[in-house]
Design an enzyme around this catalytic site. Sequence first.
Site, PDB file in Angstrom:
ATOM      1  N   ASP A   1      83.864 -31.543 -55.125  1.00  0.00           N
ATOM      2  CA  ASP A   1      84.687 -32.561 -54.480  1.00  0.00           C
ATOM      3  C   ASP A   1      86.143 -32.117 -54.651  1.00  0.00           C
ATOM      4  O   ASP A   1      86.459 -31.240 -55.459  1.00  0.00           O
ATOM      5  CB  ASP A   1      84.435 -33.948 -55.060  1.00  0.00           C
TER       6      ASP A   1
HETATM    7  C1  BGC Z   1      85.936 -37.507 -51.304  1.00  0.00           C
HETATM    8  C2  BGC Z   1      84.961 -36.673 -50.515  1.00  0.00           C
HETATM    9  C3  BGC Z   1      85.669 -35.987 -49.376  1.00  0.00           C
HETATM   10  C4  BGC Z   1      86.822 -35.164 -49.930  1.00  0.00           C
HETATM   11  C5  BGC Z   1      87.599 -34.386 -48.883  1.00  0.00           C
HETATM   12  C6  BGC Z   1      87.194 -36.751 -51.674  1.00  0.00           C
HETATM   13  O1  BGC Z   1      88.173 -37.634 -52.135  1.00  0.00           O
HETATM   14  O2  BGC Z   1      85.305 -38.003 -52.470  1.00  0.00           O
HETATM   15  O3  BGC Z   1      83.902 -37.488 -50.041  1.00  0.00           O
HETATM   16  O4  BGC Z   1      84.778 -35.207 -48.643  1.00  0.00           O
HETATM   17  O5  BGC Z   1      87.712 -36.032 -50.585  1.00  0.00           O
HETATM   18  O6  BGC Z   1      88.327 -35.234 -48.065  1.00  0.00           O
END
Ligand code: BGC
Length: 751
Positions: free
Chosen positions: A281
């Site tokens: 993540d």
């Molecule tokens: C989220 C993810 C997301 C990523 C990129 C994170 O804050 O938890 O679900 O894909 O950001 O935007």
Amino acid sequence: MKYKFLYTALALPLLFGSCKGDQSNDTGADQKSAANKEEIYKGIPVTQKYNEKIDSLVAQMTLEEKTGMLHGNSMFTTAGVERLGIPELKMADGPLGVREEISRDSWAPLGIDDDYATYYPAGSGVSATWNPELAYTFGNSVGQEARARDKDVLLSPAINIIRTPLGGRTYEYFTEDPFLNKKLAVPFIVGLQENDVAACVKHFAANNQETHRDYVNVKIAERPLREIYLPAFKAAVQEANAYSMMGAYNKFRGEYLCENDYMLNQVLRDEWGFEGIVISDWAAVHSSVKSLESGLDIEMGTPKPFNEFFLGDKLIEAAKAGKISEEEIDKHVKRSLRILYSVNSMGDTTAQKKGSLATEAHFKDAYKIASESVVLLKNDESLLPLKTDELKSIAIIGNNATKKNALGGFGAGVKTKREVTPLEGMKNKLPSSVKINYAEGYLERYSKTEKAKLGDVTLSGPVTINELDQDKLKEAVEAAKKSDIAIIFAGSNRDYETEASDRANLDLPFGQQKLIEEVMKVNPKTIVVMIAGAPFDIQEINKKASTLVWSWFNGSEGGNALADVLVGNVNPSGKLPWTMPKSLKDSPAHATNSFPGDQEVSYEEGILVGYRWFDTKNIAPLYPFGYGISYTDFEFSEVKADKDSYGLNDTIQIITTVKNTGDMDGKEVVQVYVSKPESKVERAAKELKGFKKPEIAAGSSKTVTVQVPVKELAYYDVTSKSWKVEPGKYTFKVGNSSRNIKGEVSITISE
Ligand code: BGC
């Protein structure tokens, strides 16, 4: 449909012809034929065809080139190696659709013109359809968009279990139930990946709250981990052959999930045979050597010089100092190359699909999903469907009648040219003779200073202002007074239900409770339509209102789909994918006082998540899991099984006949729950083990066979670390919600 197999209920497998992704998205025929067939979705495995070529490429790469492939070189790409013909690995956010292009080194939108996309219903809407075929449609449709936007990876689907109704991402996730979760996740991923786009299934795993998500240490006993939180991830790997997983932010049993050897190496790869890549993540990585050795492949993150990432310069230094072998680094680079080959961005690049973006066919897909997701909770006075030929005027009340949700809150949205609001939908669908009296009713307002509190914990989420604006209230009351019928569009929105924070309570926001009560005083023919992704406390409203409908953040065509249900062009067939509690304290995480924790959160309810808790502890919910009524009535005949006794490798056929006794065609979800009255281990009173959604014409009947492989009855035995089916008697309960059981049958599993 190359990789989607249809098995006739009682016969041998039958493999159909061509790839569905190549064709138009008209899935009508399949949806009909699926009624009495068992569908098995199977994804294409990661390719091993180019392994020799991959070995030779890696042998030619410098350490810097290798590490370049293991971390972001922009917000949503990892580096390629131009001299060797290796392209960047390109990613985009899901799950509501393909996110707009942002700058390479910041979250600022790029501001270009060709990244308008279809906004698809959020996860909770898809799951409310209880229709795997529509999950496949969604995956396939959004996959075409991702490919048209030249993406190799779509950061979707999001399938964490809904543990608490307060969860900020409840709207994005599917359900509280592991079986429904996997039955939707698998076709979604299969459909997506058929377009040469890798799914990135998120967030692996045990990421069930936003509060303290950056550091909280989640403790789950092994049995609930295996039985509740992991099944959909496992099916994503073993059935759908997902090409990538996203490592979650939080810790699990003391280790961050992006450096968790148990979860990434032991469970995901060694046990399940995952051959894809684990992508972190955004900014969820905390180490170089440890994360790589624990099974992470790619570090993605938020802006800072990209070489400063843990898998950038620091990894190079570690390799030079002999702290990590180049062999270990090569292993991860090779995995990434295999994904580039699997999506045809390397190798047979001319065979790569072309995709298409924001087409009418895709808007139609979004419409289909939305129109099957709307849940009719209550229709005591038969106000619905609206009798449009008698209606002269209608009050449309509420900020949610015009609120758009493609963008909003923290986290990924979709830049779209089409989002039909409920008010626009009603204008489209009502005869022009009906006068619409619109009033905003309540204002969407947030406190600039107040902080939300849950017990002792201060939350970071938005705090709503719940006083009504008196002029707005007056306008709404006037509109209701002068109209034959009033519809209030209440609920929440994506600014209030949002990533990065959980809600502090289930209260209706923005003064809606008072608004609804005041409108009902002047017009008893008031319909309340909730638009929200997560449960709210509607107990009082439920007592007073005769008519209640639940809709979701439902995509580009959400307003048209909702209006079609309200005017009766579509018979509602959505079912709740989670339990609506009467009060927060009835929910398992809250009853056991084990949310949100601080440094640590221990899931004290164990396997009793969602309706498993309510049904086992005999707590009446306001509306149960699986609930949703129709404009017609369905009668279930006696429930039978095809045999009395089964062996471990058998499949049980649960059979009932459903009759549509009303005068409107409709779809019903036949839900099969299992209980094991005598067991040597703790058991939930009911567990969903099968379902089917047949379409039944008015006045006619359909025999519905739900197949339950005996292996689905297994529990996870912590001593032997394996799945075990206990022999003995099981009761199969068939109904149209977890609490409305129409019949049952007992069978025996032999030793
Ligand atoms: C989220 C993810 C997301 C990523 C990129 C994170 O804050 O938890 O679900 O894909 O950001 O935007």
